[in-house]
Design an enzyme around this catalytic site. Structure first.
Site, PDB file in Angstrom:
ATOM      1  N   TYR A  66       3.466  -2.274  -2.025  1.00 35.95           N
ATOM      2  CA  TYR A  66       3.460  -0.950  -2.659  1.00 35.95           C
ATOM      3  C   TYR A  66       2.100  -0.260  -2.528  1.00 35.95           C
ATOM      4  O   TYR A  66       1.982   0.931  -2.739  1.00 35.95           O
ATOM      5  CB  TYR A  66       3.842  -1.048  -4.147  1.00 35.95           C
ATOM      6  CG  TYR A  66       5.284  -1.497  -4.374  1.00 35.95           C
ATOM      7  CD1 TYR A  66       6.230  -1.398  -3.365  1.00 35.95           C
ATOM      8  CD2 TYR A  66       5.685  -2.028  -5.586  1.00 35.95           C
ATOM      9  CE1 TYR A  66       7.528  -1.815  -3.559  1.00 35.95           C
ATOM     10  CE2 TYR A  66       6.995  -2.448  -5.787  1.00 35.95           C
ATOM     11  CZ  TYR A  66       7.908  -2.335  -4.762  1.00 35.95           C
ATOM     12  OH  TYR A  66       9.202  -2.749  -4.943  1.00 35.95           O
ATOM     13  N   LYS A  68       8.622 -15.504   1.188  1.00 39.29           N
ATOM     14  CA  LYS A  68       9.412 -15.695   2.415  1.00 39.29           C
ATOM     15  C   LYS A  68       8.489 -16.200   3.524  1.00 39.29           C
ATOM     16  O   LYS A  68       8.150 -15.488   4.453  1.00 39.29           O
ATOM     17  CB  LYS A  68      10.133 -14.387   2.795  1.00 39.29           C
ATOM     18  CG  LYS A  68      11.262 -14.147   1.820  1.00 39.29           C
ATOM     19  CD  LYS A  68      12.542 -13.533   2.299  1.00 39.29           C
ATOM     20  CE  LYS A  68      12.986 -13.699   3.687  1.00 39.29           C
ATOM     21  NZ  LYS A  68      14.206 -14.538   3.769  1.00 39.29           N
ATOM     22  N   ASP A 112       9.684  -7.252  -8.373  1.00 40.17           N
ATOM     23  CA  ASP A 112      10.389  -6.030  -8.772  1.00 40.17           C
ATOM     24  C   ASP A 112      11.898  -6.273  -8.700  1.00 40.17           C
ATOM     25  O   ASP A 112      12.650  -5.979  -9.643  1.00 40.17           O
ATOM     26  CB  ASP A 112       9.977  -4.908  -7.796  1.00 40.17           C
ATOM     27  CG  ASP A 112      10.347  -3.536  -8.314  1.00 40.17           C
ATOM     28  OD1 ASP A 112      10.876  -3.441  -9.430  1.00 40.17           O
ATOM     29  OD2 ASP A 112      10.097  -2.554  -7.590  1.00 40.17           O
ATOM     30  N   ASP A 157      14.713  -7.325 -11.963  1.00 42.68           N
ATOM     31  CA  ASP A 157      15.869  -6.481 -12.268  1.00 42.68           C
ATOM     32  C   ASP A 157      17.170  -7.280 -12.255  1.00 42.68           C
ATOM     33  O   ASP A 157      18.058  -7.057 -13.084  1.00 42.68           O
ATOM     34  CB  ASP A 157      15.974  -5.297 -11.299  1.00 42.68           C
ATOM     35  CG  ASP A 157      15.225  -4.079 -11.818  1.00 42.68           C
ATOM     36  OD1 ASP A 157      14.371  -4.260 -12.704  1.00 42.68           O
ATOM     37  OD2 ASP A 157      15.499  -2.961 -11.352  1.00 42.68           O
TER      38      ASP A 157
END
Ligand code: NAD
Length: 368
Positions: free
Chosen positions: A142, A193, A250, A254
């Site tokens: 981000y 990952k 993030d 959620d």
């Protein structure tokens, strides 16, 4: 009796409504002699823009910097859709996170037994769930540069985001994860990952080293982030603390949020680095937004905001026992069948925001 400075930033929409109930809890704790709380209240978001043409003033930032903890309601709403980008309501929250250096975002996913049937998953999978997603909040894709959309010579466009992490950034969030696990069930699952991303390779390496050198008493496992998403909906109780970078955190937080039912139930904490006295800058807020669709109607569920205060008691004030009592008061009220509309099952009577706040205060008083 210890005294703590608390800055209250109710914000917009339902923010002030849920903050009012949280104040009742703070007053109850003070009267019971648990601790002293010196509170200041200030504007943030759209309400700050209306008064000062900015989403947070320098004076409020100073108060936030001096506080032991900031309690934040929610910001935003259609009224401010057209204000200039750099003073939009969310900019106030982003400035708080940035200027206070809040790099660690904690989102617990707790399923109260009384609400297990409200989840989209089967009761046995989520009943009694208590996991914590720890998300790195100030680095990663981000914020990485370059971040751009460029037009190529052939007329095509190319978009670039950059996933970037340094050893230092991974080390400091990793230490928070292990510290938290020591106070919980002693297990960290690190998600990345490494099979396809260099940042995942470094992440895995640094987490493993910090574990080996500083926290060998804590159990560590590594999951590929996509597999972790699958496991979260298959058998979430296998987790304790899930350690994630900004992007995966993030998404996985959620997913975890929806395991437990309503947005009105979910608290969060954002913590900064430890200072010389072992204190961290900290901001506590519900996960939900300002809910303009229900603002001013007494429909808001104050539990996410009140649970955020419970997190402040635990992580900023060292009042773990009071935090447990507050969490138990919420569970008791839910078990008694008290519900705001968002969590009421079919055929149940719903109470308004102040009634829910009062019920929690009564249950808390009864336990002290
Ligand atoms: P939202 O979380 O405000 O609302 C989503 C839905 O959940 C709505 O139907 C709302 O009524 C319901 N809801 C949310 N909190 C509730 C509560 N405590 N009790 C009962 N029901 C609740 O998200 P949105 O509608 O996407 O956004 C509304 C505004 O909030 C936007 O301006 C958005 O930018 C802002 N927002 C702010 C924050 C923040 O301040 N941290 C976070 C998310 C969204």
């Amino acid at each position: 009796m210890a005294t703590f400075k608390v800055l209250l930033l109710p914000g917009d929409g339902i923010g002030p409504e849920v903050m009012k109930e949280t104040r009742k809890v703070l007053d109850t704790l003070t009267k019971a002699g648990v601790a002293g709380f010196e509170t200041e209240t200030s504007l943030v978001g759209g309400s700050a823009y209306d008064a000062h043409k900015v989403s947070i003033t320098d004076a409020t930032m100073k108060l936030a910097d001096e506080a032991d903890a900031v309690l934040f309601g929610a910001v935003g709403g259609p009224k401010w859709d057209d204000v200039p980008y750099d003073v939009r309501p969310e900019a106030g929250l982003l400035r708080l996170r940035k200027d206070l250096g809040l790099f660690a975002n904690l989102r617990p996913a707790i399923c109260y037994p009384a609400l297990a049937d409200a989840s989209s998953l089967k009761r046995e999978i989520i009943d009694g769930l208590d996991i914590l997603i720890l998300r790195e909040l100030t680095g990663g894709v981000y914020f990485g540069e370059p971040k751009e959309i460029v037009t190529l010579e052939n007329g095509q466009q190319r978009a670039v985001d950059t996933q970037v992490y340094t050893t230092f950034e991974i080390e400091r969030i990793t230490r928070v994860a292990f510290d938290l696990a020591r106070k919980r069930r002693g297990k960290v699952t690190s998600c990345e990952k490494r099979n396809v991303m260099k940042s995942g390779v470094l992440w895995n390496r640094v987490v493993s080293r910090v574990h080996r050198e500083e926290f060998p008493d804590v159990q560590l496992e590594h999951h590929l982030a996509d597999a972790a998403g699958m496991q979260l909906v298959r058998w979430p109780k296998q987790y304790d603390v899930m350690l994630c970078d900004n992007l995966f955190g993030d998404m996985l937080s959620d997913v975890a949020a929806m395991l437990t039912g309503s947005l009105g139930m979910l608290p969060s904490a954002s913590l900064g680095a430890e200072d010389a006295n072992g204190r961290r800058k900290a901001l506590y807020e519900p996960v939900h937004g300002s809910a303009p669709d229900i603002a001013g109607q007494g429909l808001a569920n104050p539990i996410a905001m009140i649970s955020s205060l419970a997190m402040a008691l635990r992580y900023s004030f060292g009042l773990g026992e009071a935090a447990d009592k507050l969490d138990n008061a919420i569970a008791t009220v839910l078990a008694d069948g008290t519900r705001t509309k968002d969590i009421a099952a079919k055929g149940m009577n719903a109470v308004d925001t102040p009634h829910m706040g009062d019920a929690i205060v009564r249950a808390l008083k009864a336990s002290m």
